[in-house]
Structures are given as structure tokens and as C-alpha cells.
Design a protein around this motif. Structure first.
Motif, PDB file in Angstrom:
ATOM      1  N   PRO A 214      18.072  -9.475  17.062  1.00 48.80           N
ATOM      2  CA  PRO A 214      18.174  -9.844  18.530  1.00 48.80           C
ATOM      3  C   PRO A 214      17.527 -10.962  18.995  1.00 48.80           C
ATOM      4  O   PRO A 214      16.583 -11.626  18.197  1.00 48.80           O
ATOM      5  CB  PRO A 214      18.050  -8.447  19.292  1.00 48.80           C
ATOM      6  N   SER A 215      17.590 -11.550  20.278  1.00 50.84           N
ATOM      7  CA  SER A 215      16.982 -12.404  20.739  1.00 50.84           C
ATOM      8  C   SER A 215      16.661 -12.030  22.013  1.00 50.84           C
ATOM      9  O   SER A 215      16.630 -10.844  22.346  1.00 50.84           O
ATOM     10  CB  SER A 215      18.052 -13.821  20.908  1.00 50.84           C
ATOM     11  N   HIS A 216      16.116 -13.079  22.941  1.00 53.42           N
ATOM     12  CA  HIS A 216      15.834 -12.670  24.263  1.00 53.42           C
ATOM     13  C   HIS A 216      17.100 -12.597  25.059  1.00 53.42           C
ATOM     14  O   HIS A 216      18.215 -12.642  24.454  1.00 53.42           O
ATOM     15  CB  HIS A 216      15.212 -13.873  25.098  1.00 53.42           C
ATOM     16  N   TRP A 217      17.314 -12.057  26.110  1.00 53.51           N
ATOM     17  CA  TRP A 217      18.448 -11.870  26.982  1.00 53.51           C
ATOM     18  C   TRP A 217      18.146 -12.295  28.448  1.00 53.51           C
ATOM     19  O   TRP A 217      17.582 -11.935  29.107  1.00 53.51           O
ATOM     20  CB  TRP A 217      18.865 -10.283  27.119  1.00 53.51           C
ATOM     21  N   ILE A 218      18.774 -13.534  28.405  1.00 53.27           N
ATOM     22  CA  ILE A 218      18.561 -14.407  29.741  1.00 53.27           C
ATOM     23  C   ILE A 218      19.730 -14.683  30.433  1.00 53.27           C
ATOM     24  O   ILE A 218      20.542 -15.287  29.756  1.00 53.27           O
ATOM     25  CB  ILE A 218      17.635 -15.397  29.658  1.00 53.27           C
ATOM     26  N   ASN A 219      20.111 -14.524  31.733  1.00 50.35           N
ATOM     27  CA  ASN A 219      21.168 -14.930  32.415  1.00 50.35           C
ATOM     28  C   ASN A 219      22.246 -14.429  31.966  1.00 50.35           C
ATOM     29  O   ASN A 219      23.346 -15.246  31.790  1.00 50.35           O
ATOM     30  CB  ASN A 219      21.169 -16.404  32.570  1.00 50.35           C
ATOM     31  N   GLY A 220      22.227 -13.209  31.259  1.00 52.25           N
ATOM     32  CA  GLY A 220      23.506 -12.587  30.892  1.00 52.25           C
ATOM     33  C   GLY A 220      24.046 -12.808  29.468  1.00 52.25           C
ATOM     34  O   GLY A 220      25.131 -12.559  29.321  1.00 52.25           O
ATOM     35  N   ARG A 221      23.137 -13.418  28.912  1.00 53.43           N
ATOM     36  CA  ARG A 221      23.470 -13.765  27.298  1.00 53.43           C
ATOM     37  C   ARG A 221      22.464 -13.764  26.408  1.00 53.43           C
ATOM     38  O   ARG A 221      21.144 -13.996  26.769  1.00 53.43           O
ATOM     39  CB  ARG A 221      24.175 -14.821  27.265  1.00 53.43           C
ATOM     40  N   ALA A 222      22.571 -13.528  25.202  1.00 52.15           N
ATOM     41  CA  ALA A 222      21.439 -13.380  24.166  1.00 52.15           C
ATOM     42  C   ALA A 222      21.249 -14.898  24.031  1.00 52.15           C
ATOM     43  O   ALA A 222      22.026 -15.890  23.669  1.00 52.15           O
ATOM     44  CB  ALA A 222      21.951 -13.109  22.929  1.00 52.15           C
ATOM     45  N   VAL A 223      19.808 -15.514  24.060  1.00 55.70           N
ATOM     46  CA  VAL A 223      19.158 -16.554  23.834  1.00 55.70           C
ATOM     47  C   VAL A 223      18.233 -16.662  22.780  1.00 55.70           C
ATOM     48  O   VAL A 223      17.343 -15.854  22.782  1.00 55.70           O
ATOM     49  CB  VAL A 223      18.708 -17.159  25.154  1.00 55.70           C
ATOM     50  N   PRO A 224      18.225 -17.650  21.729  1.00 59.45           N
ATOM     51  CA  PRO A 224      17.386 -17.671  20.809  1.00 59.45           C
ATOM     52  C   PRO A 224      16.213 -18.131  21.263  1.00 59.45           C
ATOM     53  O   PRO A 224      16.008 -18.663  22.195  1.00 59.45           O
ATOM     54  CB  PRO A 224      17.797 -18.706  19.813  1.00 59.45           C
ATOM     55  N   GLY A 225      15.074 -17.525  20.659  1.00 57.93           N
ATOM     56  CA  GLY A 225      13.602 -17.957  21.091  1.00 57.93           C
ATOM     57  C   GLY A 225      12.919 -19.060  20.294  1.00 57.93           C
ATOM     58  O   GLY A 225      13.604 -19.636  19.379  1.00 57.93           O
ATOM     59  N   SER A 226      12.019 -19.371  21.096  1.00 58.73           N
ATOM     60  CA  SER A 226      11.364 -20.918  20.585  1.00 58.73           C
ATOM     61  C   SER A 226      10.044 -20.655  19.732  1.00 58.73           C
ATOM     62  O   SER A 226       9.448 -21.253  19.129  1.00 58.73           O
ATOM     63  CB  SER A 226      11.069 -21.628  21.708  1.00 58.73           C
ATOM     64  N   GLY A 227       9.437 -19.241  20.058  1.00 55.16           N
ATOM     65  CA  GLY A 227       8.396 -18.966  19.270  1.00 55.16           C
ATOM     66  C   GLY A 227       8.379 -18.444  17.926  1.00 55.16           C
ATOM     67  O   GLY A 227       9.543 -18.360  17.323  1.00 55.16           O
ATOM     68  N   PRO A 228       7.194 -17.963  17.214  1.00 57.74           N
ATOM     69  CA  PRO A 228       7.204 -17.430  15.900  1.00 57.74           C
ATOM     70  C   PRO A 228       8.014 -16.082  15.888  1.00 57.74           C
ATOM     71  O   PRO A 228       8.005 -15.381  16.857  1.00 57.74           O
ATOM     72  CB  PRO A 228       5.710 -17.385  15.698  1.00 57.74           C
ATOM     73  N   VAL A 229       8.629 -15.897  14.950  1.00 56.04           N
ATOM     74  CA  VAL A 229       9.463 -14.512  14.678  1.00 56.04           C
ATOM     75  C   VAL A 229       8.336 -13.324  14.393  1.00 56.04           C
ATOM     76  O   VAL A 229       7.191 -13.552  13.826  1.00 56.04           O
ATOM     77  CB  VAL A 229      10.208 -14.722  13.308  1.00 56.04           C
TER      78      VAL A 229
END
Length: 488
Positions: A23-38
Motif C-alpha cells: 500500500p501507499s499513503h491515502w491522500i485526497n481519496g486515492r492511493a498516493v506513492p510515497g517519496s521516503g524510504p520503504v
């Protein structure tokens, strides 16, 4: 798994794919890939990687806050009845996906599957419906003299939740905040982040508008700190350790935002001389070892009359034999692994300390259970003849460790029960009138007398260093509201 929050796995070969979608972040109603380390999510039962989540950054928090701020005017202006309808559908969605949620929580933090269905995934539905009932009866406006008193949303709420009850602790913050018209930026624990993304999808399917609920994955020192300090977040609701809660309070103080804290506990279960000892032992041990003892409200100190200690200890020894330790996916398992190897080492260290300090070892002890050399397993442990001032009687262990402490009379029992820095909850077992009198003397936020059924409408929160504020029912909704007096 019917959920779709997985990000692309890129060039990973088929045989390298993780058993759970990433999974990713969830922002503004959708999955959003993150920019930080895994950050890898580890199954504590076998130490395998079941998923990875992005380690969020302050920039990710900014994006989530932007979405929450933009969504606030519309959601806060929505009628209470319409907000209630969305949350009722959310409860129905969680009930529909009970099995998937339970299996996911078992994977991410090791709760035995039978317990995960009943409590980890079941309690959130019950507490959500209780919050809905409270909201239906809530007086959003009332007249006091010549003033109209209006209860309205605070604004953007930052919610920071722990790993031990990842969905329930999320629900006790997010649901009442949403019912009050607030928007949310949520940081689940990086140890058990998967159920939070599933919850976000269920909420979206229930009709929650985009941007009202946002989830940012990551660690406390980075994402938690950014949420606590953020100038456009109006309130922080935090559940976790007392140490971490103090850090959140300090970080939030620069912007003078409201802070609600639900922190550690060291619950005393006072067994009175007139108690049914079989009932006291059965219920007491169940609440000490439930969720592997990883509960702030676990009944970890059993206070017994000195003359009955030997009898109680023998009953505890027999009851403990019924608790199977093993694979949390096995329906028969009652105690699974702890949530992480770090937690296993911490709890094992406390067990060793108890032995070193001279407490009598009744069952369990240091080291891993036989045959469970892999995974975050400890031996469920009972100590007796415990000094009430000792480390194992004063500090929060957060594992399946029960300390039996003898007392002389009522005053001594109350003194011992109130002797820690914590004041979250307690239990008293005995003749009803006697038990109620003792309960009123305890410096805690809630007391279970003779196994009263859990009341999801009653306020939940602590005294002293167990925190402040209250969750659940009407009190939980009030926690997320501002009060305005319009005098005319």
C-alpha cells in the motif's frame, strides 16, 4: 484480498512479489506513492516480510493537510444526519470485510485469528455503532439563558495510533472526529499499517468525501513529529506510550493546539476476600493475557488477600495450562507472538528482571517457548509474592506477564492499586457493595466491577500519566468539538 491500495511493484519478478499488496499513503481519496524510504511490515510469527509501506516525510504530511483543509468547509457544513449516514455505512463495510480485516491484523501484528475476528475487527464495528447512537442523541445546539450554545468541529485533526489494536484505536479517534464534522490526517503505526489503508478504502466506499480522511504512513519521529507541529492541524489525538505522549505534547505546544492523550497503564485487579475465586482467576488471567498482554488496559497486577495468595496461585497455575501458544493463524491458538522482535526482547528483559528481583516464578519464565525458536514468542509468565514497588509491578511491560501481589486489608489494597504513575483502569471482584466502595477509591478512569460487560457508550480515558481526555460515546464526540456561545 478485495482491496486495491497496492502500488506498482515495478520490475519485481513474479516469484519475488510480496504476499500482500504494497500500500501507499491515502491522500485526497486515492492511493498516493510515497517519496521516503520503504519500511517493511514484518509478520511476527515467522519474521517474513508481508508488505512494504512508504516512510512518509514532512512533505507528505503537507499534502495530506492540504487535502484535509480543502475538504473541511464542505464536510463540516454537512448535516449531522448526513454524516451519521456515512458512518453507519462505514460500520456496515467493516462488518462485511471482518474476515479480511482480521486476517490482515493477524499478519501485521500477530493477534490470534479467533481474537482478531472477535476483538481486533469486531470491536471497531461495535464502537462505531455506539458513536453513531451517541451522535443521534447529541445536542449540537442548545439554549442557556439568553445564549445559543453551538458545538462545532475543531478543524483538522491529527490522529496518531498504535500497533497493538490498530483498527480499534483508529476507529475510536477517527469516527467521533468525523461525526463532529472534522477532517483527518492519520498516522498509523509503521508496525501495523495495513488495516488503516483498508479502513480508508471502506470509508471511501461508504461515501466519505475525498480529502476528509487522509493516511500518511511513516515513523513517529518523522511523520508523527510533522503532524504534531503542523500549524494547520488544530488538534492532536494520540494513543501510545507515556514517553511518546510527552514528546507529542511538547511538539504540539508551539501552536497551542488541543492535545488528547491515551497513554500507558498498569491496571490492578483487586480480588476481595469475599470474591468468587474461580471467577476472579478465570477473568483476571484472560484480561492479563488477552492480545498477548499488549493492551494498555490489561489486568497485569492481581492483588489478593495475603491469606488467599497460595490458593489463588494454584488456581492460576491450572488456568494457565489452558492457554496455547503458537501460530496466530491457528484457530486453537490463544496467545500468538508479540508484535515484533524488539517487543519480544523488551518483555523477556522484564521477565528476567522479575526473577533477579526475587519474585516467585509460578509459570513461564525467560526465553522462548519450546518449539518456537522463530518468531517473536515469549513464555506467558506469572509471578507471585511480588513487591508492589518492584520494577515489574511499577513499569508497563506490555506482554503476557501477570504479577500477583498480596495485601493485608482494603486500605492496603487501595494504596497498592494507586501506587503507580498510571491511572487508566482497574478491576474489582467481590461482593457487589464492597466492590463498588473500593472502585470509588481508585484513581483511574474506569473500573470493571465483577465482570460488567464492556460499555462502548461509557467514556474511556486515564488519570495521572495515563493521559487526559476521553474517548467513546458522547464524551468521545465532545472531545473533537469547539463550543461557541452566541448571546442575543
Amino acid at each position: 484480498m478485495p482491496f486495491t491500495t497496492g502500488c506498482s511493484l515495478g520490475n519485481m519478478n513474479e516469484q519475488d512479489k510480496l504476499p500482500f499488496p504494497t500500500p501507499s499513503h491515502w491522500i485526497n481519496g486515492r492511493a498516493v506513492p510515497g517519496s521516503g524510504p520503504v519500511i517493511d511490515v514484518i509478520n511476527p510469527a515467522d519474521e517474513s516480510v508481508v508488505a512494504s509501506v512508504p516512510g512518509g516525510t514532512a512533505e507528505d504530511v503537507d499534502k495530506a493537510v492540504d487535502a484535509a483543509v480543502a475538504a473541511f468547509p464542505g464536510w463540516s457544513a454537512t448535516s449531522p444526519a448526513d454524516r451519521i449516514a456515512v458512518i453507519r455505512r462505514l460500520a456496515e463495510g467493516m462488518q462485511k470485510h471482518n474476515e479480511s480485516l482480521a486476517e490482515t491484523i493477524t499478519l501485521e501484528m500477530g493477534a490470534p485469528i479467533s481474537f482478531a475476528r472477535q476483538a481486533q475487527a469486531g470491536f471497531p464495528v461495535a464502537s462505531t455503532l455506539a458513536a453513531v447512537a451517541a451522535a443521534e442523541e447529541f445536542e449540537w445546539e442548545e439554549t442557556i439563558g439568553n445564549s445559543l450554545v453551538v458545538h462545532e468541529a475543531i478543524g483538522v485533526v491529527g490522529a496518531i495510533t498504535p500497533w497493538n489494536f490498530p483498527l480499534q484505536q483508529l476507529v475510536t479517534k477517527v469516527v467521533p472526529a468525523l461525526l463532529g464534522g472534522n477532517t483527518i490526517v492519520l498516522k498509523p503505526s509503521e508496525m501495523s499499517p495495513l488495516s488503516a489503508l483498508m479502513f480508508a478504502e471502506i470509508a471511501s466506499a461508504a461515501g466519505l468525501p475525498d480529502g476528509v480522511l487522509n493516511v500518511v504512513q511513516g515513523t513517529g519521529p518523522v511523520v508523527g513529529e510533522a503532524i504534531s507541529r503542523h500549524p494547520r492541524i488544530d488538534m492532536i489525538s494520540f494513543t501510545g506510550s507515556t514517553r511518546a505522549g510527552k514528546s507529542v505534547s511538547v511538539a504540539a505546544s508551539d501552536t497551542v493546539k488541543r492535545v488528547a492523550l491515551e497513554l500507558g497503564g498498569k491496571a490492578a485487579h483487586i480480588v476481595l476476600p469475599d470474591a468468587d475465586l474461580d471467577f476472579a482467576v478465570s477473568r483476571g488471567l484472560a484480561f492479563a493475557w488477552s492480545n498477548g498482554g499488549q493492551a494498555c488496559g490489561a489486568y497485569v497486577r492481581m492483588l489478593v488477600p495475603a491469606g488467599l495468595q497460595e490458593t489463588v496461585v494454584e488456581k492460576l497455575r491450572a488456568a494457565a495450562a489452558e492457554y496455547s501458544v503458537g501460530d496466530p493463524a491457528d484457530e486453537a491458538t490463544r496467545i500468538g507472538p508479540l508484535a515484533s522482535e524488539t517487543q519480544r526482547q523488551r518483555v523477556d528483559g522484564y521477565i528476567r528482571r522479575g526473577v533477579e528481583d526475587g519474585a516467585t516464578l509460578v509459570v513461564g519464565g525467560p526465553g522462548r517457548p519450546e518449539g518456537l525458536e522463530t518468531g517473536a514468542y515469549v513464555r506467558p509468565t506469572i509471578f507471585s509474592d511480588v513487591d508492589p514497588s518492584s520494577v515489574i509491578a511499577q513499569e508497563e511491560i506490555f506482554g503476557p506477564v501477570l504479577t500477583v501481589i498480596p495485601y493485608t486489608d482494603d486500605d492496603d489494597a487501595v494504596r497498592i492499586a494507586n501506587s503507580t504513575i498510571y491511572g487508566l483502569n482497574a478491576a474489582v471482584t467481590g461482593e457487589e457493595e464492597h466492590a463498588m466502595a473500593i472502585a470509588k477509591r481508585l484513581r483511574v478512569g474506569q473500573v470493571d466491577v465483577n465482570g460488567g460487560p464492556h460499555n462502548f457508550q461509557a467514556p474511556f480515558g486515564g488519570y495521572k500519566q495515563s493521559g487526559n481526555g476521553r474517548e467513546m460515546g458522547r464524551a468521545g464526540i465532545e472531545e473533537f468539538l469547539e463550543t461557541k456561545a452566541i448571546t442575543h
